[in-house]
Design a protein around this motif. Structure first.
Motif, mmCIF file in Angstrom:
data_model
loop_
_atom_site.group_PDB
_atom_site.id
_atom_site.type_symbol
_atom_site.label_atom_id
_atom_site.label_comp_id
_atom_site.label_asym_id
_atom_site.label_seq_id
_atom_site.Cartn_x
_atom_site.Cartn_y
_atom_site.Cartn_z
ATOM 1 N N ALA A 143 33.077 81.942 21.620
ATOM 2 C CA ALA A 143 33.461 82.506 20.439
ATOM 3 C C ALA A 143 34.941 82.198 19.979
ATOM 4 O O ALA A 143 35.278 82.525 18.802
ATOM 5 N N MET A 144 35.840 81.884 20.889
ATOM 6 C CA MET A 144 37.062 81.970 20.587
ATOM 7 C C MET A 144 37.627 80.489 19.937
ATOM 8 O O MET A 144 38.800 80.318 19.456
ATOM 9 N N PHE A 145 36.554 79.631 19.892
ATOM 10 C CA PHE A 145 36.840 78.384 19.300
ATOM 11 C C PHE A 145 35.807 77.931 18.372
ATOM 12 O O PHE A 145 34.678 78.237 18.370
ATOM 13 N N GLU A 146 36.239 76.927 17.479
ATOM 14 C CA GLU A 146 35.579 76.374 16.468
ATOM 15 C C GLU A 146 34.328 75.288 17.117
ATOM 16 O O GLU A 146 33.382 75.029 16.728
ATOM 17 N N ASP A 147 34.916 74.600 18.163
ATOM 18 C CA ASP A 147 34.265 73.639 18.679
ATOM 19 C C ASP A 147 33.158 74.135 19.941
ATOM 20 O O ASP A 147 33.713 75.100 20.600
ATOM 21 N N ARG A 148 32.401 73.359 20.324
ATOM 22 C CA ARG A 148 31.371 73.674 21.390
ATOM 23 C C ARG A 148 31.252 72.652 22.199
ATOM 24 O O ARG A 148 31.296 71.263 21.866
ATOM 25 N N LEU A 149 31.076 72.606 23.563
ATOM 26 C CA LEU A 149 30.992 71.520 24.478
ATOM 27 C C LEU A 149 29.587 71.336 24.692
ATOM 28 O O LEU A 149 28.559 72.224 24.761
ATOM 29 N N GLU A 150 29.336 70.109 24.897
ATOM 30 C CA GLU A 150 27.702 69.548 25.037
ATOM 31 C C GLU A 150 27.395 69.300 26.389
ATOM 32 O O GLU A 150 27.980 69.021 27.170
ATOM 33 N N VAL A 160 32.728 65.089 28.216
ATOM 34 C CA VAL A 160 33.865 65.067 27.870
ATOM 35 C C VAL A 160 33.974 64.869 26.330
ATOM 36 O O VAL A 160 33.572 63.875 25.971
ATOM 37 N N PRO A 161 34.489 65.691 25.487
ATOM 38 C CA PRO A 161 34.457 65.546 23.960
ATOM 39 C C PRO A 161 35.620 64.548 23.633
ATOM 40 O O PRO A 161 36.464 64.273 24.499
ATOM 41 N N ASN A 162 35.090 63.435 22.577
ATOM 42 C CA ASN A 162 36.140 62.562 22.238
ATOM 43 C C ASN A 162 37.266 63.068 21.145
ATOM 44 O O ASN A 162 37.770 62.096 20.871
ATOM 45 N N ARG A 163 37.437 64.182 21.033
ATOM 46 C CA ARG A 163 38.397 64.729 20.056
ATOM 47 C C ARG A 163 39.704 64.874 21.026
ATOM 48 O O ARG A 163 39.630 65.117 22.145
ATOM 49 N N PRO A 164 40.605 64.645 20.376
ATOM 50 C CA PRO A 164 42.139 64.547 21.043
ATOM 51 C C PRO A 164 42.480 66.034 21.919
ATOM 52 O O PRO A 164 42.219 66.682 21.502
ATOM 53 N N GLY A 165 43.469 65.709 22.853
ATOM 54 C CA GLY A 165 43.924 66.882 23.709
ATOM 55 C C GLY A 165 42.532 67.454 24.119
ATOM 56 O O GLY A 165 41.643 66.796 24.804
ATOM 57 N N LEU A 166 42.573 68.878 24.310
ATOM 58 C CA LEU A 166 41.278 69.554 24.979
ATOM 59 C C LEU A 166 40.192 69.862 23.979
ATOM 60 O O LEU A 166 38.988 69.964 24.344
ATOM 61 N N GLY A 167 40.501 69.166 22.971
ATOM 62 C CA GLY A 167 39.481 69.348 21.640
ATOM 63 C C GLY A 167 38.853 70.491 21.022
ATOM 64 O O GLY A 167 38.034 70.658 20.906
ATOM 65 N N LEU A 168 39.974 71.484 21.110
ATOM 66 C CA LEU A 168 39.748 72.835 20.656
ATOM 67 C C LEU A 168 40.345 73.145 19.215
ATOM 68 O O LEU A 168 41.590 72.632 19.140
ATOM 69 N N THR A 169 39.740 74.021 18.660
ATOM 70 C CA THR A 169 40.481 74.681 17.441
ATOM 71 C C THR A 169 39.955 76.094 17.426
ATOM 72 O O THR A 169 39.011 76.419 17.803
ATOM 73 N N LEU A 170 41.222 76.829 17.317
ATOM 74 C CA LEU A 170 41.079 78.410 17.449
ATOM 75 C C LEU A 170 40.089 78.834 16.330
ATOM 76 O O LEU A 170 40.461 78.563 15.085
ATOM 77 N N SER A 171 39.370 80.104 16.374
ATOM 78 C CA SER A 171 38.358 80.404 15.551
ATOM 79 C C SER A 171 38.990 81.475 14.689
ATOM 80 O O SER A 171 40.004 82.243 15.232
ATOM 81 N N GLU A 172 38.230 82.037 13.432
ATOM 82 C CA GLU A 172 38.762 83.258 13.107
ATOM 83 C C GLU A 172 38.513 84.360 13.850
ATOM 84 O O GLU A 172 39.021 85.020 13.660
ATOM 85 N N GLN A 173 37.208 84.169 14.784
ATOM 86 C CA GLN A 173 37.104 85.355 15.549
ATOM 87 C C GLN A 173 38.187 85.461 16.500
ATOM 88 O O GLN A 173 38.368 86.668 16.897
ATOM 89 N N MET A 174 38.681 84.667 17.162
ATOM 90 C CA MET A 174 39.823 84.750 18.027
ATOM 91 C C MET A 174 41.086 85.543 17.108
ATOM 92 O O MET A 174 41.548 86.219 17.855
ATOM 93 N N ARG A 175 41.179 85.162 15.855
ATOM 94 C CA ARG A 175 42.311 85.798 15.318
ATOM 95 C C ARG A 175 42.015 87.294 15.099
ATOM 96 O O ARG A 175 43.029 88.166 15.126
ATOM 97 N N ALA A 176 40.649 87.643 14.741
ATOM 98 C CA ALA A 176 40.316 88.922 14.569
ATOM 99 C C ALA A 176 40.282 89.823 15.809
ATOM 100 O O ALA A 176 40.471 91.066 15.971
ATOM 101 N N TRP A 177 40.143 89.326 16.909
ATOM 102 C CA TRP A 177 40.232 89.988 18.417
ATOM 103 C C TRP A 177 41.727 90.061 18.743
ATOM 104 O O TRP A 177 41.843 90.613 19.880
#
Length: 399
Positions: free
Chosen positions: A357-364, A372-389
């Motif tokens: 829930a902390m991230f917009e992205d999901r691991l397959e 391994v995701p093909n997105r740059p870096g860790l491949g993570l974007t922080l979610s609005e839920q993370m901001r709310a918590w």
């Protein structure tokens, strides 16, 4: 030929001086850092052997320390550390104390920055809470470097594989009835997860044996099964239990003894047919070296946020690879997927859905392996839920 020094006198390199400024080869500067203390609530309280032994309370939430770093050239990186039950506010406060040390530095100088940050707070030690706070910075810097290179972190490190065997733990806690454990195991296997880890360490070992037998019957002989005692046995119990449990063809027995009992783990690794795994509770390269030096493990289980980040984690991997050890890091699948993909021999990564829930992205996950995701870096974007918590946050520099 152009004078790259612009007439300036270069300082001699002193590897012991972690406070030297970035040199003439600097290409970018850290302009801003945002630190956030975030509390992730769990759907229900969970218990392992530490709770049954009265040493800890049930786990109801996890504290995360997030570090977001920006540079003058517009690059960004995200890293995190975490703590269960206690220590989260301490990590956050320590990170706030040392964050200014990184402002204005070249984000590419990750090893030097790790040393600078650790010495900025060295009076509280170079392991434990202090380096767990540094881990969030270090992981963010590695994420930033891979994003700058437009590569997944695994590829930046040099991947040996594009997917890693994965096992699930979150459905095997002692607070769950055996029927609930079976139900959660079925769900995990249907999701494509390839193996299961079951918590053990009941005051009555016979209960553990019955649960293992029930799970083995439920999943069949071909699904890998590991057990985790969370450091709750003494040497005699661990040896006797391990010998009885050999009938279940376990992939490993995890943390049968106290995390610092290097000699006891070495004896079990020598005397049992089932492999021994441990390391998750250790917080430095030096402590993991003792496991390796004593031949205490078959599977070594470092946790990147706990040991201080990716920089020390890679040092542990180099030592472990030299001894031909197998690798199965603890928790943090978003980070450890990339690090295990870069390990020489076939590793495992632990699947926990808690932090999704902390991230917009999901691991397959597919056919027992995490991709391994093909997105740059860790491949993570922080979610609005993370901001709310988020409980607290602070910004250093220009963010």
């Amino acid at each position: 030929m152009k004078d790259l020094t612009d007439g300036k006198r270069l300082l001699p390199v002193n590897p012991l001086n972690a406070g030297l400024p970035s040199g003439e080869a600097t290409t970018d500067r850290i302009s801003g850092i945002r630190l956030s203390l975030v509390y992730l609530p769990l759907h229900s309280a969970i218990s392992d052997a530490k709770v049954l032994a009265g040493r800890q309370k049930p786990l109801t939430e996890i504290a995360f320390l997030f570090c977001e770093i920006k540079t003058e050239q517009g690059y960004e990186g995200i890293g995190y550390s975490y703590s269960k039950r206690a220590g989260g506010p301490g990590q956050y406060k320590h990170a706030c104390e040392i964050a200014d040390s990184a402002i204005g530095e070249d984000p590419n100088d990750i090893g030097r920055l790790w040393e600078k940050l650790v010495w900025a707070g060295a009076s509280v030690g170079r392991s434990g809470l202090s380096t767990q706070a540094i881990a969030a910075f270090d992981i963010a810097l590695w994420d930033l470097k891979a994003r700058r290179a437009e590569l997944p972190l695994a590829k930046l490190l040099g991947a040996h594989r594009d997917s890693v065997r994965c096992y699930n733990t979150s459905g095997g806690y002692l607070s769950m009835s055996i029927d609930e454990v079976k139900e959660r195991i079925t769900m995990a296997l249907e999701q494509g997860i390839g193996a299961i880890k079951l918590k053990v360490g009941q005051p009555d070992p016979m209960i553990d044996l019955k649960r293992i037998a029930a799970v083995r019957e439920h999943i069949g002989e071909n699904v890998p099964l590991a057990i985790d005692a969370n450091q709750q046995w003494d040497r005699t119990t661990a040896l006797r239990f391990g010998r009885i449990a050999e009938q279940f063809n376990l992939t490993w027995i995890e943390e049968p003894l106290d995390a610092y009992d290097y000699e006891g783990h070495a004896a079990l690794a020598r005397d049992l047919a089932t492999p021994i795994a441990t390391g998750e509770m250790l917080t430095s390269v030096a402590e993991h070296y003792e496991l390796i030096r004593h031949d205490s493990v078959d599977f070594i289980q470092p946790d990147a946020p706990r040991v201080g980040g990716i920089t020390p984690f890679l040092k542990i991997c180099a030592l472990a690879e030299h001894k031909k050890l197998k690798l199965a890091p603890h928790y943090c699948m978003e980070i450890h997927l990339h690090l295990t993909a870069a390990y020489g021999s076939e590793p495992w990564v632990e699947h926990f859905e808690w932090s999704e829930a902390m991230f917009e992205d999901r691991l397959e996950v597919n056919e027992g392996r995490m991709i391994v995701p093909n997105r740059p870096g860790l491949g993570l974007t922080l979610s609005e839920q993370m901001r709310a918590w988020t409980s607290e946050h602070v910004v250093f520099g220009r963010f």
